[in-house]
Scaffold this motif. Structure first.
Motif, short mmCIF file in Angstrom:
data_model
loop_
_atom_site.label_atom_id
_atom_site.label_comp_id
_atom_site.label_asym_id
_atom_site.label_seq_id
_atom_site.Cartn_x
_atom_site.Cartn_y
_atom_site.Cartn_z
N LEU A 79 4.94 -16.43 3.27
CA LEU A 79 5.28 -16.10 1.89
C LEU A 79 5.02 -14.63 1.57
O LEU A 79 5.85 -13.95 0.97
N PHE A 80 3.85 -14.13 1.99
CA PHE A 80 3.50 -12.76 1.67
C PHE A 80 4.29 -11.74 2.50
O PHE A 80 4.44 -10.59 2.07
N ILE A 81 4.75 -12.12 3.68
CA ILE A 81 5.63 -11.22 4.43
C ILE A 81 6.86 -10.88 3.58
O ILE A 81 7.24 -9.71 3.44
N ASP A 82 7.47 -11.90 3.01
CA ASP A 82 8.67 -11.67 2.20
C ASP A 82 8.34 -10.86 0.94
O ASP A 82 9.14 -10.03 0.51
N VAL A 83 7.16 -11.11 0.35
CA VAL A 83 6.76 -10.35 -0.84
C VAL A 83 6.59 -8.87 -0.49
O VAL A 83 7.12 -7.98 -1.18
N PHE A 84 5.86 -8.58 0.58
CA PHE A 84 5.62 -7.18 0.95
C PHE A 84 6.90 -6.51 1.46
O PHE A 84 7.08 -5.30 1.28
N MET A 85 7.77 -7.27 2.11
CA MET A 85 9.05 -6.71 2.54
C MET A 85 9.86 -6.26 1.34
O MET A 85 10.62 -5.28 1.40
N TRP A 86 9.72 -6.97 0.24
CA TRP A 86 10.43 -6.62 -0.99
C TRP A 86 9.80 -5.40 -1.67
O TRP A 86 10.50 -4.57 -2.24
N LEU A 87 8.47 -5.27 -1.56
CA LEU A 87 7.76 -4.18 -2.23
C LEU A 87 7.78 -2.87 -1.45
O LEU A 87 7.74 -1.79 -2.05
N ILE A 88 7.81 -2.94 -0.13
CA ILE A 88 7.68 -1.74 0.71
C ILE A 88 9.06 -1.27 1.19
O ILE A 88 9.89 -2.07 1.60
N SER A 89 9.26 0.03 1.16
CA SER A 89 10.51 0.61 1.66
C SER A 89 10.21 1.53 2.84
O SER A 89 9.07 1.95 3.05
N THR A 90 11.23 1.85 3.60
CA THR A 90 11.09 2.70 4.78
C THR A 90 10.96 4.17 4.36
O THR A 90 11.77 4.66 3.57
N PRO A 91 9.96 4.91 4.88
CA PRO A 91 9.82 6.33 4.54
C PRO A 91 11.04 7.14 5.00
O PRO A 91 11.72 6.78 5.95
N SER A 92 11.26 8.25 4.32
CA SER A 92 12.40 9.11 4.64
C SER A 92 12.16 9.96 5.89
O SER A 92 13.10 10.34 6.58
N TYR A 93 10.90 10.25 6.18
CA TYR A 93 10.56 11.12 7.31
C TYR A 93 9.95 10.30 8.45
O TYR A 93 9.13 9.42 8.23
N VAL A 94 10.33 10.68 9.68
CA VAL A 94 9.86 9.95 10.86
C VAL A 94 8.34 10.02 10.98
O VAL A 94 7.70 9.05 11.41
N PHE A 95 7.75 11.15 10.62
CA PHE A 95 6.29 11.31 10.69
C PHE A 95 5.58 10.21 9.92
O PHE A 95 4.62 9.60 10.39
N PHE A 96 6.05 9.95 8.71
CA PHE A 96 5.43 8.92 7.87
C PHE A 96 5.75 7.51 8.39
O PHE A 96 4.98 6.58 8.18
N GLN A 97 6.87 7.36 9.09
CA GLN A 97 7.18 6.07 9.71
C GLN A 97 6.16 5.76 10.80
O GLN A 97 5.72 4.61 10.94
#
Length: 207
Positions: free
Chosen positions: A71-89
């Motif tokens: 359940l929480f995987i889907d919640v956090f997947m909805w809340l978190i987005s991919t960073p624009s820079y590879v360093f932060f990824q």
């Protein structure tokens, strides 16, 4: 929640998911449903396998873990987005692996039952006598292979997790166990006046 946060961070880093999540992603690509839903479905299958190996029902913690991690995987997947820079990824990837390690340690330490995958890990460890990191590593490699064949995303993050999570758990699990044991021991002393530390303001009512 801790475990799910780490998983979501790894997936959103888009540098390759953990082997189990590569499998869940592959199943999602092939058959639909969310990653969290497949995590729950596979959890049921794994608990059945663990029951067959140990010839006993898993503890309640395993069932709670199975449900809420998905359940929480889907919640956090909805809340978190991919960073624009590879360093932060890459930072997100590293944090994800460490957080997953502590998530495993936190819910195993109270001895209320490990999650489905870790229940299987502990059952295999007991049967084989191998160290936790070796059992975990072998499990990740097998699952990774099936996930890759189903089209799950495999990249450097997958390799780092596969070969590193065993060592991470080998560190985080004893740490979490010591902290939990200390909390329980401290609580028992506070409840029993005969075991507690004498404080300056203790008195028996006699002048």
């Amino acid at each position: 929640m801790v475990m799910s946060l780490g998983i979501a961070l790894m997936i959103r880093a888009e540098l390759g998911g953990a082997p189990w999540d590569v499998l869940h992603l592959g199943l999602s690509f092939q058959l639909g449903l969310t990653v969290g839903t497949w995590s729950i479905i596979m959890g049921v299958v794994i608990l059945l396998l663990t029951t067959m190996l140990t010839k006993s029902l898993p503890q309640i913690g395993a069932f709670i873990n199975m449900l809420f991690v998905g359940l929480f995987i889907d919640v956090f997947m909805w809340l978190i987005s991919t960073p624009s820079y590879v360093f932060f990824q890459y930072i997100m990837l590293g944090l994800g692996i460490i957080i997953i390690g502590y998530g495993i340690g936190i819910y195993i330490a109270p001895r209320c039952g490990a999650g489905p995958r870790d229940s299987l890990m502990l059952a295999l460890q007991e049967k084989t006598g191998w160290k936790v990191q070796y059992v975990r590593g072998l499990m990740e490699i097998i699952v990774l292979t099936f996930g890759w064949l189903l089209g799950g995303t495999v990249f450097i993050g997958t390799l780092l997790f596969c070969f590193g999570i065993g060592s991470v758990v080998g560190i985080t699990l004893p740490q979490c166990q010591r902290v939990f044991d200390y909390i329980i021991e401290r609580g028992n002393k506070d409840e029993d006046i005969n075991k507690g530390t004498l404080r300056p303001y203790h008195h028996d009512g006699v002048s």
